[in-house]
Each structure stands twice: as C-alpha cells, then as structure tokens.
Write a protein that holds these residues in place. Sequence first.
Motif, PDB file in Angstrom:
ATOM      1  N   LEU A  55      43.295  49.138  47.655  1.00 51.07           N
ATOM      2  CA  LEU A  55      44.019  50.215  48.461  1.00 51.07           C
ATOM      3  C   LEU A  55      45.565  50.181  47.985  1.00 51.07           C
ATOM      4  CD1 LEU A  55      42.596  49.833  52.034  1.00 51.07           C
ATOM      5  CD2 LEU A  55      41.745  51.211  50.272  1.00 51.07           C
ATOM      6  N   MET A  56      46.144  49.159  47.361  1.00 50.20           N
ATOM      7  CA  MET A  56      47.810  49.215  46.975  1.00 50.20           C
ATOM      8  C   MET A  56      48.023  50.306  46.277  1.00 50.20           C
ATOM      9  SD  MET A  56      49.501  47.392  49.047  1.00 50.20           S
ATOM     10  CE  MET A  56      50.868  47.429  47.771  1.00 50.20           C
ATOM     11  N   SER A  57      47.110  50.589  45.259  1.00 47.63           N
ATOM     12  CA  SER A  57      47.501  51.827  44.383  1.00 47.63           C
ATOM     13  C   SER A  57      47.767  53.104  45.205  1.00 47.63           C
ATOM     14  CB  SER A  57      46.350  52.089  43.258  1.00 47.63           C
ATOM     15  OG  SER A  57      45.260  52.332  43.804  1.00 47.63           O
ATOM     16  N   PHE A  58      47.148  53.356  46.367  1.00 42.42           N
ATOM     17  CA  PHE A  58      47.199  54.418  47.099  1.00 42.42           C
ATOM     18  C   PHE A  58      48.444  54.633  47.798  1.00 42.42           C
ATOM     19  CE2 PHE A  58      42.627  54.486  46.531  1.00 42.42           C
ATOM     20  CZ  PHE A  58      42.329  55.826  46.575  1.00 42.42           C
ATOM     21  N   ILE A  59      48.916  53.513  48.256  1.00 36.92           N
ATOM     22  CA  ILE A  59      50.093  53.110  49.061  1.00 36.92           C
ATOM     23  C   ILE A  59      51.476  53.130  47.956  1.00 36.92           C
ATOM     24  CG2 ILE A  59      51.651  51.472  50.536  1.00 36.92           C
ATOM     25  CD1 ILE A  59      48.490  50.677  51.503  1.00 36.92           C
ATOM     26  N   GLU A  60      51.177  52.659  46.807  1.00 40.91           N
ATOM     27  CA  GLU A  60      52.144  52.660  45.774  1.00 40.91           C
ATOM     28  C   GLU A  60      52.453  54.152  45.630  1.00 40.91           C
ATOM     29  OE1 GLU A  60      51.042  50.234  42.992  1.00 40.91           O
ATOM     30  OE2 GLU A  60      51.614  48.271  44.024  1.00 40.91           O
ATOM     31  N   SER A  61      51.316  54.902  45.445  1.00 40.38           N
ATOM     32  CA  SER A  61      51.345  56.393  44.744  1.00 40.38           C
ATOM     33  C   SER A  61      52.041  57.313  45.877  1.00 40.38           C
ATOM     34  CB  SER A  61      49.929  56.637  44.194  1.00 40.38           C
ATOM     35  OG  SER A  61      49.478  56.044  43.248  1.00 40.38           O
ATOM     36  N   TYR A  62      51.494  57.331  47.250  1.00 37.89           N
ATOM     37  CA  TYR A  62      51.802  58.282  48.129  1.00 37.89           C
ATOM     38  C   TYR A  62      53.097  57.645  49.068  1.00 37.89           C
ATOM     39  CZ  TYR A  62      47.620  60.710  46.585  1.00 37.89           C
ATOM     40  OH  TYR A  62      46.934  61.556  46.016  1.00 37.89           O
ATOM     41  N   GLY A  63      53.357  56.353  48.850  1.00 39.40           N
ATOM     42  CA  GLY A  63      54.411  55.902  49.860  1.00 39.40           C
ATOM     43  C   GLY A  63      53.893  55.445  51.199  1.00 39.40           C
ATOM     44  N   LYS A  64      54.196  54.317  51.470  1.00 37.50           N
ATOM     45  CA  LYS A  64      53.728  53.630  53.138  1.00 37.50           C
ATOM     46  C   LYS A  64      54.217  54.627  53.888  1.00 37.50           C
ATOM     47  CE  LYS A  64      53.839  49.246  53.370  1.00 37.50           C
ATOM     48  NZ  LYS A  64      53.997  47.715  53.587  1.00 37.50           N
ATOM     49  N   ASP A  65      55.388  55.240  54.057  1.00 41.26           N
ATOM     50  CA  ASP A  65      55.668  56.171  55.135  1.00 41.26           C
ATOM     51  C   ASP A  65      54.793  57.335  55.473  1.00 41.26           C
ATOM     52  OD1 ASP A  65      57.699  54.284  55.708  1.00 41.26           O
ATOM     53  OD2 ASP A  65      59.152  55.628  54.611  1.00 41.26           O
ATOM     54  N   ASN A  66      54.159  57.786  54.333  1.00 40.87           N
ATOM     55  CA  ASN A  66      53.132  58.909  54.451  1.00 40.87           C
ATOM     56  C   ASN A  66      51.734  58.634  54.608  1.00 40.87           C
ATOM     57  OD1 ASN A  66      55.252  60.918  53.675  1.00 40.87           O
ATOM     58  ND2 ASN A  66      55.020  60.217  51.356  1.00 40.87           N
ATOM     59  N   ILE A  67      51.536  57.099  54.835  1.00 45.04           N
ATOM     60  CA  ILE A  67      50.191  56.991  55.127  1.00 45.04           C
ATOM     61  C   ILE A  67      50.273  56.558  56.899  1.00 45.04           C
ATOM     62  CG2 ILE A  67      48.347  55.065  54.914  1.00 45.04           C
ATOM     63  CD1 ILE A  67      48.837  56.510  52.701  1.00 45.04           C
ATOM     64  N   ILE A  68      49.361  57.376  57.568  1.00 46.53           N
ATOM     65  CA  ILE A  68      49.379  57.185  58.920  1.00 46.53           C
ATOM     66  C   ILE A  68      48.862  55.897  59.493  1.00 46.53           C
ATOM     67  CG2 ILE A  68      48.482  57.999  61.152  1.00 46.53           C
ATOM     68  CD1 ILE A  68      48.267  60.781  59.438  1.00 46.53           C
ATOM     69  N   CYS A  69      47.714  55.658  58.830  1.00 44.05           N
ATOM     70  CA  CYS A  69      47.148  54.341  59.034  1.00 44.05           C
ATOM     71  C   CYS A  69      45.976  54.023  57.938  1.00 44.05           C
ATOM     72  CB  CYS A  69      46.325  54.161  60.338  1.00 44.05           C
ATOM     73  SG  CYS A  69      45.014  55.296  60.646  1.00 44.05           S
ATOM     74  N   ILE A  70      45.596  52.792  57.993  1.00 41.82           N
ATOM     75  CA  ILE A  70      44.151  52.569  57.089  1.00 41.82           C
ATOM     76  C   ILE A  70      43.021  52.415  58.409  1.00 41.82           C
ATOM     77  CG2 ILE A  70      42.902  50.738  56.115  1.00 41.82           C
ATOM     78  CD1 ILE A  70      45.461  49.587  55.156  1.00 41.82           C
ATOM     79  N   THR A  71      42.189  53.595  58.000  1.00 43.35           N
ATOM     80  CA  THR A  71      40.740  53.572  58.990  1.00 43.35           C
ATOM     81  C   THR A  71      39.481  53.354  58.219  1.00 43.35           C
ATOM     82  OG1 THR A  71      39.944  55.215  60.469  1.00 43.35           O
ATOM     83  CG2 THR A  71      41.135  56.169  58.606  1.00 43.35           C
ATOM     84  N   MET A  72      38.798  52.229  58.861  1.00 45.80           N
ATOM     85  CA  MET A  72      37.626  52.113  58.156  1.00 45.80           C
ATOM     86  C   MET A  72      36.450  52.300  59.047  1.00 45.80           C
ATOM     87  SD  MET A  72      39.178  48.284  57.013  1.00 45.80           S
ATOM     88  CE  MET A  72      37.725  47.967  55.718  1.00 45.80           C
ATOM     89  N   ALA A  73      34.995  52.405  58.292  1.00 43.51           N
ATOM     90  CA  ALA A  73      33.757  52.762  58.845  1.00 43.51           C
ATOM     91  C   ALA A  73      33.115  51.435  58.132  1.00 43.51           C
ATOM     92  CB  ALA A  73      33.512  53.983  58.630  1.00 43.51           C
ATOM     93  N   LEU A  74      32.405  50.646  59.175  1.00 41.05           N
ATOM     94  CA  LEU A  74      31.771  49.566  58.724  1.00 41.05           C
ATOM     95  C   LEU A  74      30.423  49.493  59.389  1.00 41.05           C
ATOM     96  CD1 LEU A  74      34.702  47.090  59.517  1.00 41.05           C
ATOM     97  CD2 LEU A  74      34.403  48.252  57.389  1.00 41.05           C
ATOM     98  N   ALA A  75      29.545  48.945  58.338  1.00 43.35           N
ATOM     99  CA  ALA A  75      28.133  48.584  58.693  1.00 43.35           C
ATOM    100  C   ALA A  75      28.263  47.327  59.599  1.00 43.35           C
ATOM    101  CB  ALA A  75      27.215  48.742  57.701  1.00 43.35           C
TER     102      ALA A  75
END
Length: 308
Positions: A55-75
């Motif tokens: 996931l770090m590439s997304f955070i680095e590309s879009y900026g941590k301040d622009n990520i509301i949260c990490i949300t997961m759907a799990l089996a």
Amino acid sequence: MISFNSKYYLCVEIGGTNLRYGLVDTYFSLVRFHKIPTASFSNSEDKIKYLKDLLMSFIESYGKDNIICITMALASLMDKERTVVYSSPMIRGFENIQLVKLLEESMGLPVIIERDVNTLLLYEIHKQKRDSSGIVSGVFVGTGLGCAMCINGQIYKGSSGAACELGHIPVPGLTQECKCGKKGCIELLTCGKVLERLASKHLKCDVRDIFKLYGRDERILDTVRYLAIAIATKITILDPSYVILGGGVIEMEDFPMEFLISEIRENLRIPTPRETIEFVIASGDDEAGIIGAAINAHNELNNKRVTL
C-alpha cells in the motif's frame, strides 16, 4: 454528513482466491484498482509488512493527508468491534491478530475492517439503487459460502460479531471437519472448494467449465440443492425484503440459476415467503468488494461522528 474533497479511501479486499486493492473517492468511484492471487499474501510470513509494502506506493503518490483511512474487507471471523481477526480458514497464518492496532502503528493511518460479504452487500445495495429499509440479505458463493445481512442500511454483526455465518450451519450426519474448526458445516457440501474437488478428482475438467460440461450431473446438482437448503433456512428465519445472490460460483458460465431459485422456493412455506420473496442477482463487478469497503468506512466514520 461530512464530505471530503480530493480525498480517498485506500481499500483492500482479501478473499479466499483473490486479493484486490485500490483507491476509491468519496463519491464511491474507483480511482485505482489491482488484483493479485491471495496465495501471495497467504504465503507471506509477515502479514503486516506485506500489506505495508503493498500500500505504501499509493500513500507516497497521493499523500498521507489525502487518505481518509485504510479500509479492508476480509474473508475472516473477527470481533464485534472489528479490531481483531480471529480466524481466516482460506488464508494461512492469518488468525488471532490485532490487525487494526498493528496496521495503524505500521501505516500511521486509521484502519477499518469488515467481513468481505458485508462489504459486497453494501456495494450491491448502492450499485443497484435498492431500498435498504427493513432486512436485506446477501448470499455470496465463492471459495466458501458467505452470507450478510443489513437492517435499515446497517450491517448486522450480532452480539459477538459472528452473525450470518451461513456456511457453518450443521448438517446432520456429516462428520467431515471444516477449516473453521468444527465438523459437519454445510459449506463442505456447497461452495467453490467443493466444485474444485469434483472437477479435479472426479470429472477431470477445468472447474470454470463444470456447469457447462456437467450441469446435469447429480453430484453437481446436489451442490446446488444444498445451497438452496441453506438459503431457504435463512429466508425462513429472517423473512427479508429481498435476497441478493452473487459470488464467483454463481457467476460461472451456465450456472443453473433457475434451478437454484426453484429449489429455494420448494423449501419455503406456502404461501409466504415462497411466493413473495424477491431474488436479485449481484452485478458481479470485480471492484465490488473494495468499493463496498469504502462505503462501509464512510458509514462507520459518520456513525462515530454522530455518536460523538
């Protein structure tokens, strides 16, 4: 309701077969999307490091301040507070882990987790613009047999967090052990794993072609009959407004949908709910789980704001 501008949900869905991840905006539109086999996650020794690297590439590309949260759907089976993963029968070594705490410490972002079938149900209600009032149920047949329920648009979790485990209702006389830890679960008779076993050991075909080539084989029809019994049991107890049917098995070529629905109705009381229950076919969208995870995160965050 609070709205965000130019912000995103960083979403992960980990099912029994595939791991999907990407970015979803606050309008629940897909911005980025990737899919890889779940086996790569299942085989990793350090699950938290694996997710961070993913996931770090997304955070680095879009900026941590622009990520509301990490949300997961799990089996997975998890606690009611949705912080601890108790067990994940389809994923090696993903059990008894304080996932939210460890991932928040590692990533420095809020983390929200939910069962994958619940996020799929939220997505279908949203995508198909269905009424969410009353009881709405979803059954999703993939690697395993998943079930979910909403009451007035809110996911029903149960008193312990383990509600709607339809695949693990017991079958009299069945002594085979399930990966959940007990014996005789109906999932042992009707899910993708059952079809894979039939395809490889008995019918010698690609499981993707099993309904096309052997749709009238009694062994295949029996898997559908057991599925119908499970769904009819659920309908009999809950009497929902409608039932959404989806998942990889139901989406397979030549899946006998009419036969399934007729078998469900045959196992329901007359005249209701046999004659009144409505069945809705899921969209089958590949991104359903991760957009559903974004919808769930939105609901959870707004519920917390209202409570505060």
